[in-house]
Design a protein around this motif. Structure first.
Motif, PDB file in Angstrom:
ATOM      1  N   ALA A   1       0.842  -1.202   0.000  1.00  0.00           N
ATOM      2  CA  ALA A   1       0.000   0.000   0.000  1.00  0.00           C
ATOM      3  C   ALA A   1       0.874   1.249   0.000  1.00  0.00           C
ATOM      4  O   ALA A   1       0.607   2.232  -0.709  1.00  0.00           O
ATOM      5  N   LEU A   2       1.967   1.177   0.805  1.00  0.00           N
ATOM      6  CA  LEU A   2       2.889   2.305   0.895  1.00  0.00           C
ATOM      7  C   LEU A   2       3.546   2.570  -0.459  1.00  0.00           C
ATOM      8  O   LEU A   2       3.649   3.710  -0.902  1.00  0.00           O
ATOM      9  N   LEU A   3       3.933   1.442  -1.081  1.00  0.00           N
ATOM     10  CA  LEU A   3       4.602   1.561  -2.373  1.00  0.00           C
ATOM     11  C   LEU A   3       3.669   2.186  -3.400  1.00  0.00           C
ATOM     12  O   LEU A   3       4.042   3.091  -4.153  1.00  0.00           O
ATOM     13  N   THR A   4       2.435   1.709  -3.387  1.00  0.00           N
ATOM     14  CA  THR A   4       1.449   2.236  -4.323  1.00  0.00           C
ATOM     15  C   THR A   4       1.228   3.724  -4.077  1.00  0.00           C
ATOM     16  O   THR A   4       1.186   4.539  -5.003  1.00  0.00           O
ATOM     17  N   LYS A   5       1.167   4.021  -2.784  1.00  0.00           N
ATOM     18  CA  LYS A   5       0.953   5.422  -2.425  1.00  0.00           C
ATOM     19  C   LYS A   5       2.134   6.278  -2.879  1.00  0.00           C
ATOM     20  O   LYS A   5       1.961   7.379  -3.390  1.00  0.00           O
ATOM     21  N   ALA A   6       3.330   5.710  -2.635  1.00  0.00           N
ATOM     22  CA  ALA A   6       4.539   6.445  -3.013  1.00  0.00           C
ATOM     23  C   ALA A   6       4.574   6.676  -4.512  1.00  0.00           C
ATOM     24  O   ALA A   6       4.896   7.771  -4.975  1.00  0.00           O
ATOM     25  N   LEU A   7       4.234   5.619  -5.248  1.00  0.00           N
ATOM     26  CA  LEU A   7       4.243   5.747  -6.700  1.00  0.00           C
ATOM     27  C   LEU A   7       3.204   6.759  -7.161  1.00  0.00           C
ATOM     28  O   LEU A   7       3.447   7.563  -8.067  1.00  0.00           O
ATOM     29  N   GLU A   8       2.062   6.660  -6.476  1.00  0.00           N
ATOM     30  CA  GLU A   8       0.999   7.592  -6.868  1.00  0.00           C
ATOM     31  C   GLU A   8       1.374   9.027  -6.517  1.00  0.00           C
ATOM     32  O   GLU A   8       0.964   9.973  -7.187  1.00  0.00           O
ATOM     33  N   SER A   9       2.169   9.159  -5.440  1.00  0.00           N
ATOM     34  CA  SER A   9       2.552  10.504  -5.010  1.00  0.00           C
ATOM     35  C   SER A   9       3.773  11.017  -5.750  1.00  0.00           C
ATOM     36  O   SER A   9       4.164  12.171  -5.581  1.00  0.00           O
ATOM     37  N   SER A  10       4.419  10.147  -6.486  1.00  0.00           N
ATOM     38  CA  SER A  10       5.665  10.526  -7.135  1.00  0.00           C
ATOM     39  C   SER A  10       5.420  11.648  -8.154  1.00  0.00           C
ATOM     40  O   SER A  10       4.427  11.641  -8.875  1.00  0.00           O
ATOM     41  N   VAL A  11       6.368  12.619  -8.169  1.00  0.00           N
ATOM     42  CA  VAL A  11       6.245  13.692  -9.160  1.00  0.00           C
ATOM     43  C   VAL A  11       6.643  13.155 -10.535  1.00  0.00           C
ATOM     44  O   VAL A  11       6.258  13.708 -11.562  1.00  0.00           O
ATOM     45  N   ASN A  12       7.453  12.111 -10.497  1.00  0.00           N
ATOM     46  CA  ASN A  12       7.792  11.477 -11.756  1.00  0.00           C
ATOM     47  C   ASN A  12       6.632  10.624 -12.223  1.00  0.00           C
ATOM     48  O   ASN A  12       5.922  10.023 -11.413  1.00  0.00           O
ATOM     49  N   CYS A  13       6.533  10.604 -13.474  1.00  0.00           N
ATOM     50  CA  CYS A  13       5.434   9.826 -14.032  1.00  0.00           C
ATOM     51  C   CYS A  13       5.874   8.368 -14.141  1.00  0.00           C
ATOM     52  O   CYS A  13       6.958   8.065 -14.656  1.00  0.00           O
TER      53      CYS A  13
END
Lengths: 274, 852
Positions: free
Chosen positions: B482-494
């Motif tokens: 969940a954290l990873l998904t969140k991190a990816l979703e929050s990433s400024v990089n696409c």
């Protein structure tokens, strides 16, 4: 290769000459055991010398031997003088080889006219029973008839019977079944201890002869046979039965002339007269 | 299967073998005993028949003796024959023969073979069978006669003889108290056999005689009748072919076959050597024959011969005929038992293997497993369960499952009757939950996923099989995911995840921000269809796909187009995702908008160009000075030569030779000036900045040509140690760097008053790198500033002397244009036995640069 052919030829000639076995006919006068005992030494000697097996053909009578000899079923035979002369008159392929010597070193024997020790002389008897061996036995009718004729006794006035064998003649006289008998002197001597008495004795008669059948044996074998018998040494003879262990001599056919004359003048009946 | 169990099987097999062998031995002994009994019966029967026959003839001959021989007449004749005068002896002997001959004939009919009178001196007197044979001494040959005469007693015995063997009945004779000798009435072996046959006609009989006893007695002429026995070479058979009338019938072929087997019977040979009776069973063509051998003893108890009987066997003990079957049955039974044991062992091994297999399955489960009975008592637990709960199997088995690890503070110490697992299973036959907590042995409550099932053992009893999984890790992983998904979703990089055909499977919101396209718009589609700007060539994409399809990550920059049609620069990293078989399953693309960075880079580039130009201008100023220095000496030479020629002309002393010399000097100087101008022109020629192959020593000479004038002026000694080598690079830029470094060295060396001024230029190379060291002996750079000398606008010189961009530009040229390295450090060294300290600049340029 040619060596092999030579070897084969040598062997083949050997086979052509050699006979598988030689048939020997001994005397018909004694039992098988005695015959075997008597001739085994001689047979072994000849087998060795000729490198051929010799078989014994036992017969009950001289007639049988003569018949077989003529038919070629017998190759060699040991015959008394009378059967020899009888065969000679019927069969030309008979070859006399050697005559056997007796204890005295002579190639002749004698016949005896015998009775029991307590029997009266035949001249004193009108009719007696006489035991004879066989019609063709020298010591049989021929001898007894001749002896009695010399004392003017006609054998036909007495009863005679052929018993076949010399020992039977002797024993029948001892047992008083016959008053008199005619047999070989040497056999009669064996029964003297039982009271057999010798009354008359014959002239010397050529001893037993070994004859060969020229129809069944070739000349070389016959020659070999004769030479083998003549060249036998004393050491070998010592192993033979006493009766034939005194050596042999080449047959002198002229020695039979007297007997031939006697035969010619005598008609031998083939059966007894009672 | 344990080794103990294996040992038990081995012991049982061994016991079976021992029992089987014992049974075989017992069978063998039993058979031996039965056989012995059987043989004893046969021997006894045979002995009875033999002795009865002997006795029969003994009585018969005794009767004959009394009736016909022991008469007045016979004895009288015998006496007279023995005692009369020699000439009368034949008469009485003949009369005796004549008297008894009828009796002899009668006796012959009865099977009597010999009637033989002997003197009291054991001499043969009269043999009725062979009357011509008499007078021979029988003392040493005929024991029966000798004993009868000596002991005056009747002798009945088998005895070999000089002519033939027979059963002798010898009677001493006396007349009027005077011993006359003896008389023997002998029975032939043939008659003895016939007599025995009368008693027992079931078989065939024969005699064999002891060779050592019979042969020495025989008349030589009789030897031909005897041949070695087929049974035993120490014995002879008489008249084998039955050529004599008194001889027994020749042996049948069957008896001859039996004799062949007897010959190889070692036990029989031993028994015969000891003169023992012997019985044996011989099998010929599936039929059994009883053979019995009875020894015939002479008067002196020597073995004279054997009477042998051959009978088809009846009443054979079953064990004898069926011996082999008994053995076979015993062996078969033994084999069957062993096979059964082996089968049981194999089955047990299979069961054990299966058990171990199940055990390995349960042991290999990733889940914990325990089985409890209707009272929640645990009767099985697998190792994983033990591991999760922290107990050993012994600590769990037999305990109440609920009380041990399911009743704890987390569920308010719930009692068993409220236990959801136990109650759930009882109600629904199964139970599943992911919200249970088990208490471990160290007091931790761990979340578990539980699955329970009810299994009926029989109508009344049941068991509950429960598997559970420690889901602590799973929970942690879920949290991490969940954290990873969140991190990816929050990433400024696409971040874009596509399948192998580049169709979007997942994309984070940054994509939306970057491109303006909604996630739903591009999901399942190739993003290229939306954001492609057409700025990249087909080869660009081809190269990209070749890289990622070869399972390598691809990194690059490209220009894409936003939804509103504007272009943007993008740094894109595409990484292939491989499955366990190393097949590409996905691509992960990380995109970054680098438009701003690009702009900054352009700005930096512009600035650098500016610096470069400034640097060159600064250098130009300095070069003007250098040119001035360079030109000063040749210009002076030209001026003095021209002046000299002029004066000489004026003085009319100018010779042609001097003129030519001066003109030559002027021309040489002019040439030098021209070369100097060419060198400077090349240095400042912006078009001369290209990669080319050049000789390093020549580049250094060009540099020195530019700067050497001032070095000479300043009495700076330049020591060159140069290894010849070529380099493919930017020659002009390298010269510019060297000029900068040498000028800086010159500046600091000029401050070295009253001391020797040294400058070392060392060029060396190794396999990969060209190394240029330039060091002075000016004492080195102050430590506080040595790290800043390459910064732009940093200078230690007066503002009129330096711009502070020389070394900066030099570093830029070496690092970025020539891909090398450029650094400085202070060094202390010895030169001509003198220690010096100075700054040492290192320039390292890779040799593999290729001419573009």
């Amino acid at each position: 290769m040619y060596k092999l052919i030579i070897v084969l030829l040598i062997f083949s000639s050997h086979f052509i000459q050699a006979k598988d076995s030689i048939v020997f006919a001994p005397l018909p006068m004694e039992d098988i055991k005695t015959i075997h005992t008597k001739f085994s030494g001689m047979i072994h000697y000849l087998e060795k010398k000729l490198d051929t097996q010799i078989t014994i053909d036992y017969n009950n009578s001289y007639d049988a031997i003569l018949k077989k000899f003529i038919e070629g079923k017998i190759d060699i035979a040991y015959l008394g003088p009378l059967p020899y002369l009888s065969l000679e008159s019927q069969y030309e392929d008979i070859i006399p080889l050697v005559n056997f010597k007796n204890k005295q070193g002579k190639v002749s024997y004698t016949c005896s006219f015998v009775s029991f020790i307590a029997t009266d002389a035949i001249e004193n008897r009108t009719s007696s029973q006489i035991a004879l061996t066989q019609p063709l036995s020298t010591c049989g009718y021929l001898f007894v008839n001749n002896i009695l004729k010399k004392t003017n006794i006609n054998i036909e006035n007495h009863k005679y019977q052929y018993l076949g064998r010399h020992d039977k003649v002797a024993l029948s006289v001892i047992r008083d079944e016959f008053s008199f008998g005619g047999l070989k002197t040497s056999i009669a001597a064996k029964y003297q201890h039982l009271g057999l008495k010798e009354i008359k004795i014959s002239e010397p008669i050529p001893n037993f002869v070994l004859i060969g059948n020229a129809k069944t044996l070739n000349k070389e074998i016959l020659k070999n046979l004769k030479n083998s018998m003549l060249s036998i040494n004393n050491r070998e003879l010592a192993t033979w039965h006493k009766s034939i262990s005194y050596g042999v001599e080449e047959t002198n056919n002229d020695a039979y002339n007297h007997l031939r004359k006697l035969i010619n003048s005598t008609k031998i009946p083939q059966k007894g007269n009672f | 299967m344990t080794s103990r169990t294996n040992s038990l099987y081995t012991i049982f097999i061994a016991f079976t073998l021992v029992s089987g062998i014992s049974l075989l031995l017992f069978t063998y002994n039993y058979k031996q005993n039965k056989e012995k009994e059987h043989f004893n019966e046969n021997i006894l029967s045979m002995e009875i028949a033999y002795l009865a026959s002997l006795d029969k003839y003994r009585l018969f001959t005794k009767y004959v003796l009394e009736d016909a021989i022991n008469t007045e007449e016979v004895l009288s004749l015998l006496k007279k024959g023995l005692n009369a005068e020699d000439e009368m002896k034949p008469l009485f002997k003949g009369l005796l023969y004549r008297k008894l001959y009828p009796l002899y004939l009668e006796l012959k009919k009865e099977g009597i073979r010999q009637l033989h009178f002997h003197t009291k001196n054991n001499e043969s007197y009269l043999r009725f069978r062979k009357p011509t044979k008499y007078g021979d001494d029988l003392t040493n040959l005929r024991e029966t006669i000798k004993v009868a005469n000596e002991e005056q007693r009747v002798i009945t015995s088998f005895e070999t003889g000089r002519v033939i063997s027979g059963f002798r009945n010898v009677f001493p004779l006396s007349y009027k108290s005077q011993s006359l000798g003896s008389v023997e009435i002998s029975l032939s072996t043939k008659m003895m056999i016939e007599s025995i046959l009368n008693l027992d006609n079931r078989g065939e009989y024969s005699f064999i005689f002891n060779k050592n006893v019979v042969l020495p007695k025989l008349f030589d002429s009789q030897r031909f009748l005897y041949q070695t026995s087929a049974i035993n070479s120490n014995f002879v058979i008489e008249d084998r072919d039955a050529s004599l009338p008194d001889s027994p019938k020749a042996l049948s072929l069957l008896a001859q076959k039996i004799n062949k087997q007897l010959f190889i019977d070692k036990e029989l040979q031993t028994a015969m050597s000891k003169g023992k009776k012997y019985g044996v069973l011989v099998k010929i063509q599936k039929e059994y024959y009883d053979v019995v051998l009875i020894p015939m003893l002479g008067v002196s108890k020597k073995i004279e011969g054997y009477l042998i009987s051959y009978k088809k066997s009846d009443h054979i003990p079953l064990i004898v005929t069926m011996e082999i079957y008994f053995y076979l049955m015993a062996i078969l039974g033994m084999i069957l038992i062993i096979i059964m044991i082996l089968i049981i062992q194999k089955k047990a091994k299979q069961v054990e293997k299966q058990r171990q297999w199940f055990q390995s399955i349960t042991d290999g489960l990733l889940e914990g497993l325990y089985v409890m009975d209707e009272n929640a008592i645990i009767n099985y637990v697998n190792p994983v369960a033990c591991k999760i709960l922290g107990y050993t199997p012994d600590e769990i088995i037999g305990k109440n499952a609920h009380n041990l690890f399911h009743s704890h503070a987390y569920n308010d110490n719930m009692v068993q009757k409220d236990c959801p697992i136990f109650c759930g299973v009882l109600e629904n036959k199964s139970f599943s939950s992911k919200k249970e907590y088990f208490l471990t042995s160290d007091g931790q409550n761990i979340p578990v996923s539980v699955n329970s099932n009810l299994i009926w053992r029989n109508n009344k009893k049941f068991e509950v099989v429960t598997s559970f999984t420690d889901i602590s890790l799973q929970k942690e992983l879920e949290d991490r995911s969940a954290l990873l998904t969140k991190a990816l979703e929050s990433s400024v990089n696409c971040v874009v995840i596509t399948d192998i055909d580049a169709n979007v499977q997942w994309v984070n919101p940054a994509f939306e921000n970057l491109t303006g396209f909604k996630i739903d718009e591009i999901m399942g589609k190739d993003p290229k269809l939306f954001i492609s700007s057409g700025k990249q060539s087909p080869n660009f994409y081809k190269n990209m796909w070749e890289t990622i399809l070869s399972k390598k990550p691809w990194k690059g920059e490209l220009i894409n187009k936003k939804k509103d049609g504007t272009f943007y620069d993008e740094e894109l990293i595409i990484t292939p995702v491989l499955d366990s078989n190393a097949n590409i399953v996905n691509f992960i693309a990380v995109k970054q908008d680098i438009t701003h960075r690009k702009l900054l880079a352009l700005e930096k580039e512009r600035k650098e160009k500016l610096f470069f130009q400034q640097s060159k201008l600064a250098a130009m100023g300095e070069m003007i000075g250098n040119i001035a220095h360079q030109w000063r000496q040749p210009l002076s030479a030209i001026a003095s030569a021209a002046t000299g020629v002029k004066i000489q002309k004026e003085l009319k002393v100018l010779t042609d030779e001097d003129f030519i010399h001066s003109m030559t000097a002027i021309n040489k100087s002019a040439q030098y000036l021209s070369q100097t101008i060419e060198d400077f022109r090349c240095f400042f020629d912006p078009n001369d900045s290209k990669v080319k192959k050049f000789i390093v020593s020549e580049a250094i000479e060009k540099t020195l040509n530019i700067v050497s004038a001032q070095f000479v002026t300043q009495e700076i000694e330049i020591i060159k140690i140069i290894e010849e080598c070529t380099l493919v690079s930017l020659e002009n830029e390298l010269v510019q760097v060297l000029v900068n470094v040498l000028n800086n060295a010159k500046d600091v060396l000029m401050n070295l008053k009253g001391k020797r001024r040294l400058l070392f230029i060392v060029v060396s190379k190794n396999d990969k790198t060209l190394n240029i060291e330039i060091k002075d002996n000016a004492g080195g750079i102050d430590k506080s500033i040595i790290d800043r000398v390459f910064e732009p606008y940093f200078t230690t010189k007066h503002q009129s002397q330096g711009t502070g961009i020389g070394l900066y530009m030099s570093e830029e040229i070496i690092k970025h244009h020539m891909k090398g390295s450029f650094y400085v450090r202070n060094e202390t060294y010895h030169y001509e036995n003198q220690e010096y300290t100075g700054a040492c600049f290192y320039i390292k340029i890779p040799l593999e640069n290729k001419e573009d």
